[in-house]
Scaffold this active site. Structure first.
Site, PDB file in Angstrom:
ATOM      1  N   HIS A  33      31.084  40.633  41.136  1.00 53.01           N
ATOM      2  CA  HIS A  33      30.860  39.180  41.057  1.00 53.01           C
ATOM      3  C   HIS A  33      32.023  38.430  41.720  1.00 53.01           C
ATOM      4  O   HIS A  33      31.800  37.499  42.503  1.00 53.01           O
ATOM      5  CB  HIS A  33      30.800  38.720  39.597  1.00 53.01           C
ATOM      6  CG  HIS A  33      29.612  39.185  38.815  1.00 53.01           C
ATOM      7  ND1 HIS A  33      29.724  39.751  37.564  1.00 53.01           N
ATOM      8  CD2 HIS A  33      28.279  39.141  39.085  1.00 53.01           C
ATOM      9  CE1 HIS A  33      28.514  40.034  37.098  1.00 53.01           C
ATOM     10  NE2 HIS A  33      27.619  39.688  38.007  1.00 53.01           N
ATOM     11  N   LYS A  57      19.554  38.665  23.626  1.00 53.22           N
ATOM     12  CA  LYS A  57      19.635  39.489  22.418  1.00 53.22           C
ATOM     13  C   LYS A  57      20.793  40.483  22.457  1.00 53.22           C
ATOM     14  O   LYS A  57      21.465  40.702  21.484  1.00 53.22           O
ATOM     15  CB  LYS A  57      18.320  40.251  22.236  1.00 53.22           C
ATOM     16  CG  LYS A  57      17.285  39.449  21.481  1.00 53.22           C
ATOM     17  CD  LYS A  57      16.102  40.310  21.094  1.00 53.22           C
ATOM     18  CE  LYS A  57      14.811  39.640  21.517  1.00 53.22           C
ATOM     19  NZ  LYS A  57      13.850  40.444  22.188  1.00 53.22           N
ATOM     20  N   ARG A 106      23.185  43.897  46.398  1.00 53.22           N
ATOM     21  CA  ARG A 106      24.038  45.086  46.520  1.00 53.22           C
ATOM     22  C   ARG A 106      23.356  46.180  47.307  1.00 53.22           C
ATOM     23  O   ARG A 106      23.978  46.952  48.023  1.00 53.22           O
ATOM     24  CB  ARG A 106      24.383  45.629  45.122  1.00 53.22           C
ATOM     25  CG  ARG A 106      25.292  44.754  44.320  1.00 53.22           C
ATOM     26  CD  ARG A 106      25.238  45.094  42.867  1.00 53.22           C
ATOM     27  NE  ARG A 106      23.895  44.888  42.339  1.00 53.22           N
ATOM     28  CZ  ARG A 106      23.562  44.954  41.062  1.00 53.22           C
ATOM     29  NH1 ARG A 106      24.478  45.253  40.161  1.00 53.22           N
ATOM     30  NH2 ARG A 106      22.330  44.745  40.671  1.00 53.22           N
ATOM     31  N   SER A 144      26.917  44.616  35.569  1.00 50.02           N
ATOM     32  CA  SER A 144      27.402  44.317  34.210  1.00 50.02           C
ATOM     33  C   SER A 144      26.783  45.283  33.217  1.00 50.02           C
ATOM     34  O   SER A 144      27.440  45.760  32.284  1.00 50.02           O
ATOM     35  CB  SER A 144      27.032  42.890  33.802  1.00 50.02           C
ATOM     36  OG  SER A 144      27.630  41.967  34.654  1.00 50.02           O
TER      37      SER A 144
END
Ligand code: PNS
Length: 178
Positions: A33, A57, A106, A144
């Protein structure tokens, strides 16, 4: 900055600044990022890194924590700011008077989803362009989701996230793993 003028040097020059939104979940911020933020900030006048504020969640960090990490990691980048948003991305982009949305690709596998989002956003707001940029190839496998999974299972993610994120990961994830 784009200077638009006719018949220089006598005609008036209209200066238009280019603002882009770099949206995402950033749970957590990775070096991929950050690499993209640095690349984006080189080609636009102002880049707003925008964290989606929906109640995810399985989020590891709160939106406020993610915002703090991003603000800290981009502190030295003069034309980068950090914000949060909910609702439609194109509504936020228009509220911010941004002309573009920046997204990273990517690998080819990212392309299909990104293309669909870009086309949907274009249908909703034709004046907002999507700019795709590629992060440095050393980050082509970094996400991530994988960073979280590997770290939670005791793996080493050093070099894949900024040091300040690594510290927060260590504080958040069971210490016996690291
Ligand atoms: O980092 P991510 O999770 O891939 O980011 C996805 C994000 C936040 C860019 C996307 O989910 C989004 O734009 N959400 C806002 C709601 C919206 O506008 N949805 C329609 C997208 S076509």
């Amino acid at each position: 900055m784009v200077a638009i003028g006719r018949g220089a040097p006598y005609a008036a020059v209209v200066v238009q600044t280019v603002k882009a939104i770099y949206p995402g979940s950033f749970d957590p911020l990775t070096n991929g990022h950050l690499d993209l933020i640095a690349r984006g900030a080189k080609i636009v006048d102002h880049l707003v890194v925008a964290i989606l504020r929906n109640a995810q969640k399985h989020a590891l960090f709160t939106v406020a924590e993610r915002e703090e990490m991003l603000a800290e990691a981009t502190r030295e980048m003069g034309n980068v700011s950090v914000a949060t948003f909910d609702g439609l991305l194109v509504d936020f982009a228009q509220e911010q008077q941004a002309q573009a949305v920046l997204r990273g690709i990517r690998a080819i596998s990212d392309y299909e989803y990104e293309f669909q989002m870009a086309m949907m956003n274009r249908k909703l707001a034709p004046q907002v362009e999507t700019i795709f940029m590629m992060p440095g190839e050393k980050y082509s496998y970094v996400s991530s989701r994988l960073v979280k999974e590997v770290f939670q299972l005791g793996g080493d993610v050093d070099g894949l996230v900024p040091p300040l994120v690594l510290e927060r990961l260590k504080a958040r994830v069971a210490p016996e793993k690291h």
